[in-house]
Design a protein around this motif. Structure first.
Motif, PDB file in Angstrom:
ATOM      1  N   MET A 201     -40.436  25.180   8.667  1.00 54.85           N
ATOM      2  CA  MET A 201     -41.541  25.561   9.552  1.00 54.85           C
ATOM      3  C   MET A 201     -41.731  24.472  10.637  1.00 54.85           C
ATOM      4  SD  MET A 201     -44.990  27.202   8.065  1.00 54.85           S
ATOM      5  CE  MET A 201     -46.074  25.802   8.047  1.00 54.85           C
ATOM      6  N   ALA A 202     -41.700  23.194  10.209  1.00 55.96           N
ATOM      7  CA  ALA A 202     -41.904  22.092  11.158  1.00 55.96           C
ATOM      8  C   ALA A 202     -40.766  22.058  12.175  1.00 55.96           C
ATOM      9  CB  ALA A 202     -41.999  20.764  10.405  1.00 55.96           C
ATOM     10  N   ALA A 203     -39.531  22.265  11.703  1.00 57.68           N
ATOM     11  CA  ALA A 203     -38.372  22.227  12.601  1.00 57.68           C
ATOM     12  C   ALA A 203     -38.453  23.384  13.615  1.00 57.68           C
ATOM     13  CB  ALA A 203     -37.089  22.315  11.798  1.00 57.68           C
ATOM     14  N   ALA A 204     -38.926  24.527  13.148  1.00 62.83           N
ATOM     15  CA  ALA A 204     -39.060  25.683  14.046  1.00 62.83           C
ATOM     16  C   ALA A 204     -40.137  25.406  15.093  1.00 62.83           C
ATOM     17  CB  ALA A 204     -39.405  26.927  13.239  1.00 62.83           C
ATOM     18  N   GLN A 205     -41.264  24.789  14.656  1.00 65.29           N
ATOM     19  CA  GLN A 205     -42.342  24.448  15.593  1.00 65.29           C
ATOM     20  C   GLN A 205     -41.859  23.478  16.667  1.00 65.29           C
ATOM     21  OE1 GLN A 205     -45.376  23.023  12.973  1.00 65.29           O
ATOM     22  NE2 GLN A 205     -46.418  24.975  12.799  1.00 65.29           N
ATOM     23  N   GLN A 206     -40.976  22.551  16.253  1.00 69.17           N
ATOM     24  CA  GLN A 206     -40.459  21.555  17.208  1.00 69.17           C
ATOM     25  C   GLN A 206     -39.281  22.132  18.003  1.00 69.17           C
ATOM     26  OE1 GLN A 206     -41.931  18.664  17.488  1.00 69.17           O
ATOM     27  NE2 GLN A 206     -42.516  17.799  15.522  1.00 69.17           N
ATOM     28  N   GLN A 207     -39.001  23.424  17.788  1.00 69.93           N
ATOM     29  CA  GLN A 207     -37.889  24.138  18.472  1.00 69.93           C
ATOM     30  C   GLN A 207     -36.554  23.444  18.230  1.00 69.93           C
ATOM     31  OE1 GLN A 207     -39.593  24.251  22.380  1.00 69.93           O
ATOM     32  NE2 GLN A 207     -40.671  26.137  21.940  1.00 69.93           N
ATOM     33  N   MET A 208     -36.343  23.061  16.960  1.00 68.46           N
ATOM     34  CA  MET A 208     -35.080  22.392  16.614  1.00 68.46           C
ATOM     35  C   MET A 208     -34.167  23.322  15.832  1.00 68.46           C
ATOM     36  SD  MET A 208     -36.584  18.645  15.728  1.00 68.46           S
ATOM     37  CE  MET A 208     -35.033  17.758  15.777  1.00 68.46           C
ATOM     38  N   LEU A 209     -34.584  24.590  15.708  1.00 70.34           N
ATOM     39  CA  LEU A 209     -33.746  25.555  14.986  1.00 70.34           C
ATOM     40  C   LEU A 209     -33.380  26.688  15.938  1.00 70.34           C
ATOM     41  CD1 LEU A 209     -35.545  25.822  11.553  1.00 70.34           C
ATOM     42  CD2 LEU A 209     -33.351  24.773  12.008  1.00 70.34           C
TER      43      LEU A 209
END
Length: 209
Positions: A201-209
């Motif tokens: 979820m955090a990685a998606a929020q940071q647009q890293m996925l």
């Protein structure tokens, strides 16, 4: 202008009565009654239309945030305003994500409530002043900024997000499962999260996925 048929949902009957009394003289509202559980409200909505629901987050049978989804499934046009003592940013955001038109704390003034009702009717999202302050404070992850990842960590993060186990990732990248687990632990630490679900979820929020 027709009055808005309005229901109050709260696990404390005294709060329901207080709100009904407080709003009894509002020209644009028709308070049809109060419900102490989500189940009672949903049963009512099946047969009657409601324009507005004033909803608490804490209910005995279902959380208010979950109830938002169910109300919207049953009646997409019903506006929902949360009236709660909960000040956690994550709960506020979840309620809005699930279809609420606004979020106020129970210590809000009647003017704030009037303003939010008017905004909700127009199709806008509205918060009380205190809630605005809570939302504008960046959360822990945002304060830390975007974690710096090595090329290998980025690869492993993408594979974790794809639902692959350490065993499979190890085979695909020709690594030992132990190495993959170490990377996994490092990723969880770098993002400041507790588990893989939060990591994704955090990685998606940071647009890293």
């Amino acid at each position: 202008m027709p009055k808005l048929t309005t229901a109050v949902v709260d696990d404390h009957p005294i709060v329901i009565e207080g709100l009904k009394t407080l709003l009894a003289n509002e020209d644009n509202l028709d308070i049809i009654g109060g419900f102490c559980t989500g189940t009672d409200l949903l049963a009512y909505i099946t047969d009657h239309s409601l324009d507005l629901v004033l909803l608490d987050v804490t209910l005995p049978d279902i959380s208010g945030t979950e109830l938002c989804l169910k109300i919207k499934e049953a009646s997409i046009s019903t506006r929902i305003l949360i009236l709660s003592n909960h000040t956690e940013r994550s709960i506020i955001m979840q309620a809005i994500q699930n279809g609420a038109s606004g979020y106020l704390l129970k210590n809000s003034s009647i003017d704030e409530l009037r303003h939010c009702i008017a905004e909700a009717v127009k199709g806008n999202i509205c918060y009380s002043k205190e809630v605005m302050e809570i939302i504008s404070r960046p959360n822990k992850n945002e304060l830390q900024g975007v974690p710096r990842l090595t090329r290998r960590e980025k690869e492993i993060l993408a594979l974790i997000a794809a639902g692959k186990t350490s065993q499979i990732i190890a085979q695909e990248l020709f690594l030992s499962p132990l190495t993959v687990d170490t990377h996994r632990k490092n990723l969880i630490q770098k993002f400041g999260v507790k588990n893989v679900a939060e990591l994704i979820m955090a990685a998606a929020q940071q647009q890293m996925l």
